[in-house]
Design a protein around this motif. Structure first.
Motif, PDB file in Angstrom:
ATOM      1  N   ILE A  55       0.914  -1.336  -0.026  1.00  0.00           N
ATOM      2  CA  ILE A  55      -0.164   0.048   0.084  1.00  0.00           C
ATOM      3  C   ILE A  55       1.084   1.231   0.059  1.00  0.00           C
ATOM      4  CG2 ILE A  55      -1.639   1.427   1.404  1.00  0.00           C
ATOM      5  CD1 ILE A  55      -2.829  -1.218   2.249  1.00  0.00           C
ATOM      6  N   ILE A  56       2.182   1.258   0.646  1.00  0.00           N
ATOM      7  CA  ILE A  56       2.795   2.454   0.846  1.00  0.00           C
ATOM      8  C   ILE A  56       3.767   2.164  -0.532  1.00  0.00           C
ATOM      9  CG2 ILE A  56       4.925   3.163   2.003  1.00  0.00           C
ATOM     10  CD1 ILE A  56       4.112   1.267   4.197  1.00  0.00           C
ATOM     11  N   PRO A  57       3.687   3.683  -1.330  1.00  0.00           N
ATOM     12  CA  PRO A  57       4.162   3.593  -2.768  1.00  0.00           C
ATOM     13  C   PRO A  57       5.889   3.460  -2.663  1.00  0.00           C
ATOM     14  CG  PRO A  57       3.537   5.721  -2.064  1.00  0.00           C
ATOM     15  CD  PRO A  57       3.179   4.891  -0.803  1.00  0.00           C
ATOM     16  N   TRP A  58       6.309   2.842  -3.810  1.00  0.00           N
ATOM     17  CA  TRP A  58       7.433   2.303  -3.872  1.00  0.00           C
ATOM     18  C   TRP A  58       8.653   3.786  -3.712  1.00  0.00           C
ATOM     19  CZ3 TRP A  58      10.756   4.817  -7.826  1.00  0.00           C
ATOM     20  CH2 TRP A  58      10.011   5.460  -8.774  1.00  0.00           C
ATOM     21  N   TRP A  59       8.122   4.918  -4.276  1.00  0.00           N
ATOM     22  CA  TRP A  59       9.121   5.964  -4.070  1.00  0.00           C
ATOM     23  C   TRP A  59       9.411   6.313  -2.555  1.00  0.00           C
ATOM     24  CZ3 TRP A  59       6.499   9.826  -1.727  1.00  0.00           C
ATOM     25  CH2 TRP A  59       5.143   9.826  -1.808  1.00  0.00           C
ATOM     26  N   ALA A  60       8.275   6.168  -1.858  1.00  0.00           N
ATOM     27  CA  ALA A  60       8.325   6.425  -0.302  1.00  0.00           C
ATOM     28  C   ALA A  60       9.555   5.535   0.334  1.00  0.00           C
ATOM     29  CB  ALA A  60       7.127   6.129   0.513  1.00  0.00           C
ATOM     30  N   TRP A  61       9.503   4.146  -0.121  1.00  0.00           N
ATOM     31  CA  TRP A  61      10.523   3.235   0.278  1.00  0.00           C
ATOM     32  C   TRP A  61      12.064   3.823  -0.276  1.00  0.00           C
ATOM     33  CZ3 TRP A  61       9.199  -0.346   3.803  1.00  0.00           C
ATOM     34  CH2 TRP A  61       7.759  -0.754   3.892  1.00  0.00           C
ATOM     35  N   MET A  62      12.047   4.124  -1.557  1.00  0.00           N
ATOM     36  CA  MET A  62      13.075   4.324  -2.302  1.00  0.00           C
ATOM     37  C   MET A  62      13.747   5.707  -1.274  1.00  0.00           C
ATOM     38  SD  MET A  62      14.089   3.823  -5.983  1.00  0.00           S
ATOM     39  CE  MET A  62      15.443   4.732  -6.875  1.00  0.00           C
ATOM     40  N   LYS A  63      13.006   6.691  -1.338  1.00  0.00           N
ATOM     41  CA  LYS A  63      13.368   7.824  -0.481  1.00  0.00           C
ATOM     42  C   LYS A  63      14.021   7.719   0.796  1.00  0.00           C
ATOM     43  CE  LYS A  63      11.119  11.691   0.341  1.00  0.00           C
ATOM     44  NZ  LYS A  63      10.174  12.879   0.168  1.00  0.00           N
ATOM     45  N   ARG A  64      13.268   6.866   1.413  1.00  0.00           N
ATOM     46  CA  ARG A  64      13.884   6.639   2.995  1.00  0.00           C
ATOM     47  C   ARG A  64      14.728   5.695   3.031  1.00  0.00           C
ATOM     48  NH1 ARG A  64       9.917   5.884   8.231  1.00  0.00           N
ATOM     49  NH2 ARG A  64      11.460   5.138   9.396  1.00  0.00           N
ATOM     50  N   PHE A  65      15.031   4.561   2.458  1.00  0.00           N
ATOM     51  CA  PHE A  65      16.017   3.430   2.949  1.00  0.00           C
ATOM     52  C   PHE A  65      17.000   3.353   1.629  1.00  0.00           C
ATOM     53  CE2 PHE A  65      13.867   2.185   6.334  1.00  0.00           C
ATOM     54  CZ  PHE A  65      12.434   2.290   6.156  1.00  0.00           C
ATOM     55  N   HIS A  66      16.588   3.448   0.361  1.00  0.00           N
ATOM     56  CA  HIS A  66      17.544   2.985  -0.673  1.00  0.00           C
ATOM     57  C   HIS A  66      18.356   4.242  -0.770  1.00  0.00           C
ATOM     58  CE1 HIS A  66      19.353   1.751  -4.343  1.00  0.00           C
ATOM     59  NE2 HIS A  66      19.049   2.976  -4.937  1.00  0.00           N
ATOM     60  N   LEU A  67      17.952   5.359  -0.995  1.00  0.00           N
ATOM     61  CA  LEU A  67      18.724   6.680  -1.272  1.00  0.00           C
ATOM     62  C   LEU A  67      19.855   6.582  -0.354  1.00  0.00           C
ATOM     63  CD1 LEU A  67      16.291   9.161  -2.717  1.00  0.00           C
ATOM     64  CD2 LEU A  67      17.760   7.434  -3.895  1.00  0.00           C
ATOM     65  N   PRO A  68      19.627   6.634   1.184  1.00  0.00           N
ATOM     66  CA  PRO A  68      21.057   6.916   1.989  1.00  0.00           C
ATOM     67  C   PRO A  68      21.656   5.893   1.760  1.00  0.00           C
ATOM     68  CG  PRO A  68      18.765   7.046   3.302  1.00  0.00           C
ATOM     69  CD  PRO A  68      18.467   6.753   1.932  1.00  0.00           C
ATOM     70  N   GLU A  69      21.275   4.690   1.651  1.00  0.00           N
ATOM     71  CA  GLU A  69      22.224   3.656   1.363  1.00  0.00           C
ATOM     72  C   GLU A  69      23.007   3.521   0.142  1.00  0.00           C
ATOM     73  OE1 GLU A  69      22.750   1.105   3.824  1.00  0.00           O
ATOM     74  OE2 GLU A  69      23.731  -0.309   2.644  1.00  0.00           O
ATOM     75  N   ALA A  70      22.341   3.804  -0.919  1.00  0.00           N
ATOM     76  CA  ALA A  70      22.967   4.021  -2.102  1.00  0.00           C
ATOM     77  C   ALA A  70      24.012   5.182  -1.791  1.00  0.00           C
ATOM     78  CB  ALA A  70      22.181   4.230  -3.418  1.00  0.00           C
ATOM     79  N   GLU A  71      23.751   6.104  -1.349  1.00  0.00           N
ATOM     80  CA  GLU A  71      24.565   7.155  -1.119  1.00  0.00           C
ATOM     81  C   GLU A  71      25.914   6.825  -0.462  1.00  0.00           C
ATOM     82  OE1 GLU A  71      22.995  10.684   0.757  1.00  0.00           O
ATOM     83  OE2 GLU A  71      25.016  11.556   0.963  1.00  0.00           O
ATOM     84  N   ARG A  72      25.850   6.037   0.354  1.00  0.00           N
ATOM     85  CA  ARG A  72      27.208   5.503   1.417  1.00  0.00           C
ATOM     86  C   ARG A  72      27.748   4.579   0.616  1.00  0.00           C
ATOM     87  NH1 ARG A  72      24.720   2.379   5.540  1.00  0.00           N
ATOM     88  NH2 ARG A  72      23.939   4.312   6.466  1.00  0.00           N
ATOM     89  N   LEU A  73      27.174   3.883  -0.356  1.00  0.00           N
ATOM     90  CA  LEU A  73      27.965   2.824  -1.175  1.00  0.00           C
ATOM     91  C   LEU A  73      28.653   3.428  -2.450  1.00  0.00           C
ATOM     92  CD1 LEU A  73      25.554  -0.279  -1.444  1.00  0.00           C
ATOM     93  CD2 LEU A  73      27.421  -0.005   0.090  1.00  0.00           C
ATOM     94  N   ASN A  74      28.030   4.370  -2.942  1.00  0.00           N
ATOM     95  CA  ASN A  74      28.580   5.253  -4.168  1.00  0.00           C
ATOM     96  C   ASN A  74      29.856   5.785  -3.457  1.00  0.00           C
ATOM     97  OD1 ASN A  74      27.417   4.967  -6.725  1.00  0.00           O
ATOM     98  ND2 ASN A  74      25.370   5.425  -5.689  1.00  0.00           N
TER      99      ASN A  74
END
Lengths: 463, 235
Positions: free
Chosen positions: B139-158
């Motif tokens: 029910i929670i849209p994919w971009w909400a997940w991305m913004k909260r969890f994926h982006l900070p992790e991606a930043e760290r890994l990059n």
């Protein structure tokens, strides 16, 4: 000790030999040929099946139909095995099971996640599709009597030991007790269908396997509560009901079976049973427990499934699917395949067979046909049954109609269901999406500050 | 970075947490709970409902004892806590109550769901047919997940990949004199680059090395068990 005398059996020993190890039987013709199996003259191949459950009866039926002299040993023909009792549709056809044996036809299933997310698993079932629930004693005795009608000799006895011959051309001796008498029977081929604690497996040194323990309570419900379970089965997942598998409520003839099973935390099985009961509580309140039963369930195949002229089938071989724990169909099918393999290799009972025949005709065919199924279910179990977050993802996915259709078709017909690639791709990406989301929630849960939760508790408690 | 960046580390912990993680406190809390009166905490159900439940529970209790659970029948009726929250309405989160600046505050929804699941893990509740839970994470849209969890992790890994890349390029250049562009043409350098990217993706914590090894063992274990009977032949 006396051997069974049978009109067709030309090998008869009528008195006990002082040496417990048998002596070579004179009537056996030993013509050593380098490659082909030797022809047996004057008699047919003899086979003993230890264990008269679905595996043993199917093997016996296949052997007797093929012309082999078959003896089926069963220690308690009237026993009721503790079992889920669910069989897929294909088994009804393949094994010609009469419809009046079926107690109940389950057409709906509910899967409940740890956070009580409930999905209706059965939206895609067609009117003629259902999961049949039977009583094991009814099914087993039907299969046994059918085997008997094909010419199998039923022996109601407890097999105590199997003597493995030292030389390759000597028979196997089945030692058994009947009416408090010790008797023995020499046979050429043995099929071990005696379940999880197989004596045949021990005798041939087949090795051990890990077992899960299943615990079940049969509860008689008041009529209005029983109506809810008319043709509905429920499956519960969560660490409170089973840390590595699932718990269930299955309707039976006039009661429900509430149970759970676990592999890694067997000592806590009673606590998990408590957990299931609490989870189902409003739906079974007022019920009476009429029976409590438990049974080991093998987790994986034994290290050795064929040795010499002995083959293991069913639970004795470890043919229980992971993830679902389904065993009845695989037991019956493996029994039949083994029987047919022996008939083929011995050309209707005229030739002696050996280990390579069993491996080629039975083991190889079985592995070819079912190894992928078992491997896939193992993968599902690893991915989805590991922890609560994964289970939440599993239940979420099960809400999808395509997943339901594929699952039921694969289960009911034991064939890889025909899907279309676009839907498959959507299913895979949904799987990954659900797993990621639920994992993230899970990680957040772990990092959750317990003090905040305690405050929540105080807020909601009714004093 | 690949969208799948969060998946690999999620997979290893699936099986590793199961075996050891039996919460003993859950077990302890289960026992007293089974004797507690199940009071549905809803405004709609009240006294009459509770009374019926008491009788049934007692009925059930006395039958339990002969089986040997060893649990004494509770004479005192205690109360069990049920998850309740003003925003949790008939089996799902009422998104209208999560509004912030005219749009739904998805982070708050995620937090609320985390709290609810954590609560249920420690206090398992029986499923209710009248108010079935229908909330699931899709029910929670994919971009909400991305913004909260994926982006900070991606930043760290990059960031890690950039740091490792820069220093490796400098190091190889100082040793061999090959510039960055020419390094990319060399097969060995390309292999090193691949190893560096894979390392950054798969090994995020020190524990991941062991987890990966265990994962490889586990995936091949079942297959080995099936093959065991054929090993006999080779001996």
């Amino acid at each position: 000790m006396a051997a069974i005398t049978h009109p067709l059996h030309s090998l008869t020993l009528t008195f006990k030999t002082p040496n417990p190890r048998f002596t070579p039987l004179p009537k056996l013709t030993i013509s050593a040929t380098s490659s082909s199996n030797r022809h047996i003259s004057g008699r047919k191949l003899t086979a003993a099946i230890i264990g008269g459950g679905p595996a043993g009866s199917s093997a016996a039926e296949a052997l007797a139909s093929g012309g082999i002299e078959t003896y089926l040993f069963e220690r308690s023909p009237s026993g009721a095995k503790p079992c889920g009792g669910a069989i897929p549709l294909c088994m009804l056809e393949e094994f010609s099971i009469p419809p009046d044996l079926i107690d109940r036809k389950v057409t709906h299933m509910k899967i409940i996640s740890p956070s009580n997310l409930t999905v209706d698993f059965g939206k895609t079932l067609k009117p003629h599709e259902y999961i049949s629930m039977l009583r094991r004693e009814v099914l087993d005795s039907y299969l046994r009597s059918r085997a008997e009608s094909k010419g199998v000799m039923l022996v109601k006895a407890l097999v105590t030991n199997l003597d493995v011959p030292f030389q390759p051309n000597q028979p196997y001796i089945v030692n058994y007790t009947v009416n408090n008498r010790m008797e023995y029977l020499p046979v050429d081929v043995v099929v071990g269908a005696d379940g999880a604690n197989s004596r045949v497996a021990k005798a041939i040194g087949a090795g051990d396997y890990a077992c899960a323990i299943a615990f079940q309570e049969r509860i008689k419900l008041p009529d209005d509560k029983m109506e809810y379970y008319e043709n509905l089965a429920e499956m519960y997942v969560g660490n409170d009901v089973s840390p590595d598998l699932y718990a269930w409520v299955f309707p039976k003839c006039d009661h429900v079976a509430v149970g759970t099973w676990t592999m890694c935390s067997k000592q806590y099985i009673k606590q998990y049973q408590h957990g299931v009961r609490s989870r189902v509580y409003p739906k079974i309140a007022g019920g009476k427990v009429i029976k409590v039963e438990a049974h080991p369930i093998p987790e994986h195949p034994r290290p050795v499934r064929v040795r010499g002229r002995v083959a293991l089938v069913g639970d004795a071989a470890g043919y229980v699917a992971k993830c679902t724990g389904e065993g009845i169909y695989f037991a019956a099918k493996s029994g039949r395949m083994c029987g047919e393999a022996i008939v083929k290799a011995s050309e209707g009972g005229h030739r002696m067979i050996d280990e390579s025949d069993l491996k080629r005709e039975y083991l190889k065919q079985w592995d070819l046909q079912y190894k992928t199924t078992f491997r896939f279910l193992d993968l599902l179990q690893h991915v989805f049954y590991g922890n609560n977050a994964a289970r939440e993802a599993l239940v979420e996915l099960c809400g999808d109609e395509y997943v339901q259709r594929m699952t039921f078709e694969s289960y009911l017909y034991k064939k890889l269901a025909k899907g279309n690639s676009w839907e498959d791709f959507k299913m895979v990406s949904n799987t990954i999406g659900s797993l990621i989301r639920c994992k993230l929630v899970g990680k957040q849960m772990e990092a959750f500050d317990p003090n905040v939760l305690a405050k929540v508790a105080r807020l909601h408690k009714i004093s | 970075m690949a969208f799948m960046s969060s998946t690999p580390t999620n997979l290893p912990s699936f099986s590793s947490s199961s075996k050891t993680h039996f919460p003993i406190n859950t077990f302890l809390s289960l026992k007293p709970q089974s004797r507690l009166l199940f009071v549905p905490v809803r405004a709609t159900e009240n006294g009459s409902g509770a009374a019926i439940v008491v009788d049934e529970k007692k009925d059930f209790e006395t039958k339990e004892d002969p089986i040997g659970n060893g649990a004494p029948v509770a004479g005192v009726v205690e109360e069990v806590v049920v998850f309740e929250d003003p925003k949790w309405v008939s089996g799902t989160w009422d998104l209208k109550q999560f509004q912030k600046d005219g749009a739904t505050d998805w982070d708050a929804v995620i937090d609320a769901e985390v709290k609810r699941r954590k609560w249920l893990e420690d206090n398992p509740e029986s499923s209710n047919n009248d108010f079935p839970v229908v909330f699931d994470t899709s029910i929670i849209p994919w971009w909400a997940w991305m913004k909260r969890f994926h982006l900070p992790e991606a930043e760290r890994l990059n960031g890690r990949a950039a740091m490792v890349g820069f220093f490796m390029a400098y190091f190889v250049d100082s040793l061999t004199g090959i510039g960055l562009v020419d390094q990319m043409g060399n097969f060995f350098c390309k292999t090193l680059l691949f190893v560096a990217v894979a390392g950054v993706l798969f090994i995020r914590k020190n524990e991941d090395i062991d987890t990966l090894k265990k994962l490889i063992d586990e995936t091949t274990f079942y297959d080995k068990q099936w093959q065991a009977t054929w090993q006999d032949e080779k001996k």
